[in-house]
Design an enzyme around this catalytic site. Sequence first.
Site, PDB file in Angstrom:
ATOM      1  N   ARG A   1     -95.659  14.752  29.734  1.00 52.47           N
ATOM      2  CA  ARG A   1     -95.182  14.487  28.368  1.00 52.47           C
ATOM      3  C   ARG A   1     -94.180  13.331  28.440  1.00 52.47           C
ATOM      4  O   ARG A   1     -93.112  13.490  29.033  1.00 52.47           O
ATOM      5  CB  ARG A   1     -94.514  15.726  27.787  1.00 52.47           C
ATOM      6  CG  ARG A   1     -93.988  15.584  26.365  1.00 52.47           C
ATOM      7  CD  ARG A   1     -93.281  16.865  25.943  1.00 52.47           C
ATOM      8  NE  ARG A   1     -94.130  18.031  26.079  1.00 52.47           N
ATOM      9  CZ  ARG A   1     -93.693  19.281  26.224  1.00 52.47           C
ATOM     10  NH1 ARG A   1     -92.383  19.525  26.263  1.00 52.47           N
ATOM     11  NH2 ARG A   1     -94.538  20.280  26.342  1.00 52.47           N
TER      12      ARG A   1
ATOM     13  N   HIS B   1     -91.932  18.729  31.877  1.00 57.22           N
ATOM     14  CA  HIS B   1     -93.159  17.999  31.553  1.00 57.22           C
ATOM     15  C   HIS B   1     -92.962  16.492  31.691  1.00 57.22           C
ATOM     16  O   HIS B   1     -93.909  15.775  32.034  1.00 57.22           O
ATOM     17  CB  HIS B   1     -93.598  18.324  30.128  1.00 57.22           C
ATOM     18  CG  HIS B   1     -94.292  19.642  29.989  1.00 57.22           C
ATOM     19  ND1 HIS B   1     -95.602  19.842  30.374  1.00 57.22           N
ATOM     20  CD2 HIS B   1     -93.868  20.833  29.493  1.00 57.22           C
ATOM     21  CE1 HIS B   1     -95.954  21.092  30.123  1.00 57.22           C
ATOM     22  NE2 HIS B   1     -94.917  21.719  29.590  1.00 57.22           N
TER      23      HIS B   1
ATOM     24  N   ASP C   1     -99.373  23.116  31.027  1.00 59.72           N
ATOM     25  CA  ASP C   1     -99.615  24.280  30.159  1.00 59.72           C
ATOM     26  C   ASP C   1    -101.117  24.475  30.093  1.00 59.72           C
ATOM     27  O   ASP C   1    -101.846  23.553  29.676  1.00 59.72           O
ATOM     28  CB  ASP C   1     -99.077  24.041  28.748  1.00 59.72           C
ATOM     29  CG  ASP C   1     -97.571  23.886  28.695  1.00 59.72           C
ATOM     30  OD1 ASP C   1     -96.900  24.202  29.691  1.00 59.72           O
ATOM     31  OD2 ASP C   1     -97.067  23.451  27.639  1.00 59.72           O
TER      32      ASP C   1
ATOM     33  N   GLU D   1     -93.046  31.810  29.685  1.00 65.38           N
ATOM     34  CA  GLU D   1     -94.303  31.295  29.149  1.00 65.38           C
ATOM     35  C   GLU D   1     -95.424  31.488  30.165  1.00 65.38           C
ATOM     36  O   GLU D   1     -95.460  30.802  31.186  1.00 65.38           O
ATOM     37  CB  GLU D   1     -94.169  29.801  28.814  1.00 65.38           C
ATOM     38  CG  GLU D   1     -93.086  29.494  27.793  1.00 65.38           C
ATOM     39  CD  GLU D   1     -92.831  28.013  27.615  1.00 65.38           C
ATOM     40  OE1 GLU D   1     -92.020  27.660  26.747  1.00 65.38           O
ATOM     41  OE2 GLU D   1     -93.441  27.179  28.349  1.00 65.38           O
TER      42      GLU D   1
ATOM     43  N   HIS E   1     -97.239  28.198  31.283  1.00 66.25           N
ATOM     44  CA  HIS E   1     -96.521  27.053  31.856  1.00 66.25           C
ATOM     45  C   HIS E   1     -96.337  27.243  33.360  1.00 66.25           C
ATOM     46  O   HIS E   1     -95.740  28.214  33.813  1.00 66.25           O
ATOM     47  CB  HIS E   1     -95.153  26.907  31.177  1.00 66.25           C
ATOM     48  CG  HIS E   1     -94.318  25.792  31.742  1.00 66.25           C
ATOM     49  ND1 HIS E   1     -93.947  24.691  31.000  1.00 66.25           N
ATOM     50  CD2 HIS E   1     -93.769  25.603  32.963  1.00 66.25           C
ATOM     51  CE1 HIS E   1     -93.211  23.885  31.752  1.00 66.25           C
ATOM     52  NE2 HIS E   1     -93.097  24.423  32.961  1.00 66.25           N
TER      53      HIS E   1
END
Length: 322
Positions: free
Chosen positions: A203, A232, A239, A297, A300
């Site tokens: 990301r 990220h 993910d 999560e 993740h």
Amino acid sequence: MRDLARRSFLALTAAGLAAPAAFAQSRAEQAAIGQYGDKAAPFTVFERDGALYIDGEGFKAARLNALGGGRYAIAGGGELILEAGAVRLNGKVLAFHDFGAEVEAAIRKAVRADPALLRQRALAATPPTETGDKLASDLVDVTTITPGIKLDIRYAGANNFMGIPLYEKSAAYLQRPAAEALGRIHRALAAKGYGLLIHDAYRPWFVTWMFWEATPPEARIFVADPAQGSRHNRGCAVDLTLYDLKTGQPVEMPSRYDEFSTRAYADFVGGTTAQRALRGVLREAMEADGFVVLPDEWWHFDYRDYARYPIGTRTFTQLAAG
């Protein structure tokens, strides 16, 4: 989603797992699986090997024994009654809630952002300065390493918790060692009938800035602070979920992707036997090849040495152009 924070059955024989007992409950009983009461301390009804159990409100994984008419005796004492949109626990009514959907709806309602303008401002922002030696970045397109891996990049469209597109295109990039490990994992899972489906990977830092700016202040607990950067941003976080090789469809997990609720926890007790087993298949495969799950999560995973890579700023367009 923040990097640091927080109903059908599928055949599992192909995954090398013991098939769960047939879930013979009525539709009302199956529909009762979920969470109730207070978001801060939810009461959970879940299925285990064909029986209903409860957790919370002073109970820990207590079995329900049917008495008829929607009434259940609780192992260890007490009674639970199924009602429309609620359960009655020892006389106390607890309303059903989809806490993740409620939080997402509140965030989307509060987001007032022009994606194009937000992106322009983000690209002009300055990322944090890092010190110390870092590994050289070598981001690669995951699908060129392993073509069978599927993509459903949520932030490239509006199907995400903010309801606006944040990436300029749908792509998944990872540092080469992480991408190669993901390819090995995907091939190993094929023997069990599954493949990998990626929702997010590298990301760019400016997107983390967009998350922060567009998310209402009261909901920023769910997003990474751009002043710190996110996992990220370094290109070693991914993910993802599983898809069924026979149908091509994603499997069912105990929660949705990017769900802001305790259902997202990697060790959440709720859901169904099949959902939890599939969550375990994914985690076991990922952790066998250098990834570690984020406790808050289930989807993740961080690859080893992620902290040794620098915060990345290159856009997907720049990466695609080489």
